[in-house]
Structure formats: C-alpha cells, structure tokens
Design a protein around this motif. Structure first.
Motif, PDB file in Angstrom:
ATOM      1  N   LYS A  31      45.550  45.353  43.661  1.00  0.00           N
ATOM      2  CA  LYS A  31      46.252  44.409  44.867  1.00  0.00           C
ATOM      3  C   LYS A  31      45.611  43.690  45.238  1.00  0.00           C
ATOM      4  N   ASP A  32      44.592  43.373  46.087  1.00  0.00           N
ATOM      5  CA  ASP A  32      43.554  42.235  46.417  1.00  0.00           C
ATOM      6  C   ASP A  32      42.320  42.360  45.523  1.00  0.00           C
TER       7      ASP A  32
ATOM      8  N   ALA B  81      53.851  48.958  40.934  1.00  0.00           N
ATOM      9  CA  ALA B  81      53.334  49.609  42.342  1.00  0.00           C
ATOM     10  C   ALA B  81      53.025  50.527  42.657  1.00  0.00           C
ATOM     11  N   LYS B  82      51.734  50.693  44.385  1.00  0.00           N
ATOM     12  CA  LYS B  82      51.409  52.127  44.385  1.00  0.00           C
ATOM     13  C   LYS B  82      52.378  53.007  44.738  1.00  0.00           C
TER      14      LYS B  82
ATOM     15  N   ASN C  41      48.867  47.752  41.096  1.00  0.00           N
ATOM     16  CA  ASN C  41      48.682  46.026  41.343  1.00  0.00           C
ATOM     17  C   ASN C  41      48.083  44.846  41.209  1.00  0.00           C
TER      18      ASN C  41
ATOM     19  N   SER D 102      39.642  45.107  47.328  1.00  0.00           N
ATOM     20  CA  SER D 102      39.429  43.345  47.382  1.00  0.00           C
ATOM     21  C   SER D 102      38.018  42.484  47.134  1.00  0.00           C
TER      22      SER D 102
ATOM     23  N   GLN E  18      46.876  42.765  39.009  1.00  0.00           N
ATOM     24  CA  GLN E  18      46.868  40.845  39.590  1.00  0.00           C
ATOM     25  C   GLN E  18      46.951  40.348  38.103  1.00  0.00           C
TER      26      GLN E  18
ATOM     27  N   SER F   6      41.489  51.001  47.543  1.00  0.00           N
ATOM     28  CA  SER F   6      42.111  49.729  47.397  1.00  0.00           C
ATOM     29  C   SER F   6      40.623  49.236  47.391  1.00  0.00           C
TER      30      SER F   6
ATOM     31  N   ASP G 107      43.777  51.238  44.194  1.00  0.00           N
ATOM     32  CA  ASP G 107      45.167  49.988  44.594  1.00  0.00           C
ATOM     33  C   ASP G 107      44.121  48.737  44.127  1.00  0.00           C
TER      34      ASP G 107
END
Length: 111
Positions: free
Chosen positions: A48-49, A102-103, A79, A17, A81, A15, A46
């Motif tokens: 997402k962030d 999605a993950k 994910n 970020s 953005q 992930s 991932d």
C-alpha cells in the motif's frame, strides 16, 4: 524503506513503505529470508505504501517467491499502487504472483 510485520493467525503480513530499490532491497531480502528460514508458510506483502520498485526489488521478491514455493508455502501481494502494478505487468510478474486488491482479500485467500 520501512518494514512493519504483523500476524493474523499463521499468516505473516509484511507491510512495505517507501522505495524498494538498490539501496533498500537488502533490508527486505533479509526480512523475507528470516521469515522463510523460520518456516513461515503464509506471507502477504502489503504494498500500500510502496512508492517505487527497481529491478533489484523485483529480484528480491522473485527470490522469496521461489523459496516459498520450494518449501510448499505461499507468498501473495496486495495493495499495489498503479505505477507499481504497471511495472509488475510490464515485467510479467503479474503472472508469477498472486496479487490481490486489498489486504483483507489476500488474507482470506489463505483460509
């Protein structure tokens, strides 16, 4: 840049970020290289962030993808953005990578 790693069976989920830019790409490069060197064959990124990605960040991901493919592994992304997805589309990276919304779907693609 914050990097978190988790396992789901044999699948490594990385992930990301923050910003994947000139200042931070060496961290991601080192982490991916370490995972690939340990012969991990299933990696999910991932995003997402992930707030921003530069050309340096794109190069790191492309390098990892090529190394994974050479070792008969898979590197998927999930994910993204909207602004990052747009960069992937403009650069053509959306055609190089397997990208999932999605993950859960990225992980399921390995099963």
């Amino acid at each position: 840049m914050i990097i978190n790693t988790e396992n789901e069976g044999n699948i490594i989920i990385l992930s990301l970020s923050g910003r994947l830019d000139t200042m931070h790409f060496p961290l991601v490069d080192k982490e991916l290289a370490s995972l690939i060197e340990k012969n991990n064959k299933e990696i999910v990124l991932d995003c997402k962030d992930l707030d921003y990605i530069s050309s340096s960040g794109l190069r790191v991901l492309l390098k990892a993808l090529k190394q994974m493919e050479a070792g008969k592994g898979r590197l998927t992304i999930c994910n993204l953005q909207p602004q990052i997805a747009q960069i992937f589309k403009i650069s053509g990276f959306d055609r190089l990578f397997e990208i999932y919304p999605a993950k859960k779907e990225a992980v399921a693609s390995y099963l």
